[in-house]
Design an enzyme around this catalytic site. Structure first.
Site, mmCIF file in Angstrom:
data_model
loop_
_atom_site.group_PDB
_atom_site.id
_atom_site.type_symbol
_atom_site.label_atom_id
_atom_site.label_comp_id
_atom_site.label_asym_id
_atom_site.label_seq_id
_atom_site.Cartn_x
_atom_site.Cartn_y
_atom_site.Cartn_z
ATOM 1 N N LEU A 86 -3.615 5.101 -3.290
ATOM 2 C CA LEU A 86 -4.208 5.248 -2.079
ATOM 3 C C LEU A 86 -3.089 5.188 -0.811
ATOM 4 O O LEU A 86 -1.729 4.885 -1.153
ATOM 5 C CB LEU A 86 -4.962 3.942 -1.738
ATOM 6 C CG LEU A 86 -6.254 3.532 -2.579
ATOM 7 C CD1 LEU A 86 -6.536 2.009 -2.293
ATOM 8 C CD2 LEU A 86 -7.338 4.521 -2.356
ATOM 9 N N ASP A 87 -3.442 6.077 0.209
ATOM 10 C CA ASP A 87 -2.360 5.891 1.305
ATOM 11 C C ASP A 87 -2.127 4.535 1.596
ATOM 12 O O ASP A 87 -2.939 3.769 1.377
ATOM 13 C CB ASP A 87 -3.016 6.637 2.563
ATOM 14 C CG ASP A 87 -3.472 7.925 2.255
ATOM 15 O OD1 ASP A 87 -2.431 8.682 1.250
ATOM 16 O OD2 ASP A 87 -4.310 8.584 2.986
ATOM 17 N N ALA A 88 -0.906 4.333 2.272
ATOM 18 C CA ALA A 88 -0.514 3.125 2.805
ATOM 19 C C ALA A 88 -1.647 2.354 3.630
ATOM 20 O O ALA A 88 -1.982 1.007 3.550
ATOM 21 C CB ALA A 88 0.683 3.038 3.420
ATOM 22 N N THR A 90 -4.827 2.695 3.810
ATOM 23 C CA THR A 90 -6.083 2.527 3.223
ATOM 24 C C THR A 90 -6.085 1.417 2.248
ATOM 25 O O THR A 90 -5.270 1.004 1.485
ATOM 26 C CB THR A 90 -6.586 3.760 2.304
ATOM 27 O OG1 THR A 90 -6.529 4.984 3.255
ATOM 28 C CG2 THR A 90 -7.950 3.627 1.603
ATOM 29 N N ARG A 181 -10.168 12.201 4.477
ATOM 30 C CA ARG A 181 -9.433 12.226 5.756
ATOM 31 C C ARG A 181 -9.460 13.597 6.319
ATOM 32 O O ARG A 181 -9.859 13.907 7.353
ATOM 33 C CB ARG A 181 -8.245 11.640 6.053
ATOM 34 C CG ARG A 181 -8.037 10.204 5.720
ATOM 35 C CD ARG A 181 -6.524 9.691 5.412
ATOM 36 N NE ARG A 181 -5.759 9.983 6.720
ATOM 37 C CZ ARG A 181 -4.573 9.933 6.549
ATOM 38 N NH1 ARG A 181 -3.878 9.588 5.475
ATOM 39 N NH2 ARG A 181 -3.949 9.919 7.588
#
Length: 240
Positions: A86-88, A90, A181
């Site tokens: 996951l992105d930071a 998220t 996104r």
């Protein structure tokens, strides 16, 4: 040593499962063991609930405050094999393999459900976005939809609309970087807080995206694994 192989020769490779079997020092510093709660665990996998703001892996700016550091603290010596990153910004479920065999699982075989918030009008109830994604510029994080990109498919449904915000549900068919996104921006409803793709930070200071659920079949035992993480407070409060 290089050696010519002939018909009938057998080649074997011994891949260590633990750092202490390699003769090298672990490259990860153990982090806070309580930084990400464990939602599920067996001999082969662990599912963490990653908080927003925590990167998945160390980088130049984040050396000891990542999910990989949490894993290193909880499972000393075991190599961290993250399956669903996951992105930071998220939050939510992250699947990590605890050995080499489980680490070979196809991430596209993992069912993943996400929820996100947008403050833009949503004129559909259900929609499938099939639009290839590629990096906009080399060495830059932003991705775009382009015919030359890698195939990416996201199934989107509208859950509810409150306080001028719409809660969207996403099911991934592929797992491209920034896929949800990028696809949201592509159809005109960027997520709240996602300034990289046209969202604003007026209501929330991070991308309003949460990995709520994942499931897969353990390729070793054949058992079904499922884990869920409730919507975090910062997103819930916007819908109250």
């Amino acid at each position: 040593m290089d050696r010519v192989l002939f018909s009938g020769d057998t080649v074997s490779v011994d891949i260590p499962e633990r750092w202490d079997e390699t003769g090298d020092e672990p490259s990860l510093a153990p982090g806070c063991g309580d930084g990400a709660p464990v939602l599920f665990e067996d001999e082969d996998f662990v599912v963490f609930s990653k908080p927003a703001g925590m990167p998945s892996h160390p980088s130049r700016c984040h050396r000891d405050d990542t999910l990989a550091n949490v894993f290193a603290a909880k499972y000393p010596g075991i190599v961290c094999r993250t399956i669903t990153r996951l992105d930071a910004g998220t939050s939510g479920t992250v699947l990590v393999a605890k050995n080499m065999l489980s680490g070979s699982v196809d991430r596209n075989s993992v069912t993943r459900i996400y929820y996100g918030l947008t403050d833009r009008p949503v004129g559909f109830f259900r929609r499938t976005v099939s639009a290839p994604i590629e990096r906009e510029l080399p060495e830059k994080p932003r991705r775009i939809v382009t015919p030359d990109g890698k195939p990416a498919v996201t199934h989107i449904s509208r859950v509810c609309t409150r306080n001028g915000l719409t809660l969207l549900r996403f099911r991934l068919e592929t797992g491209r970087t920034h896929q949800i996104r990028v696809h949201c921006a592509y159809i005109g409803c960027p997520l709240c807080g996602d300034t990289l793709y046209g969202g604003t930070e007026e209501l929330i200071g991070r991308t309003a995206l949460h990995a709520a659920f994942l499931s897969l079949r353990n390729p070793i035992t054949g058992m079904r694994i499922a884990a869920g993480a409730p919507l975090p407070e910062d997103m819930r409060s916007l819908l109250k």
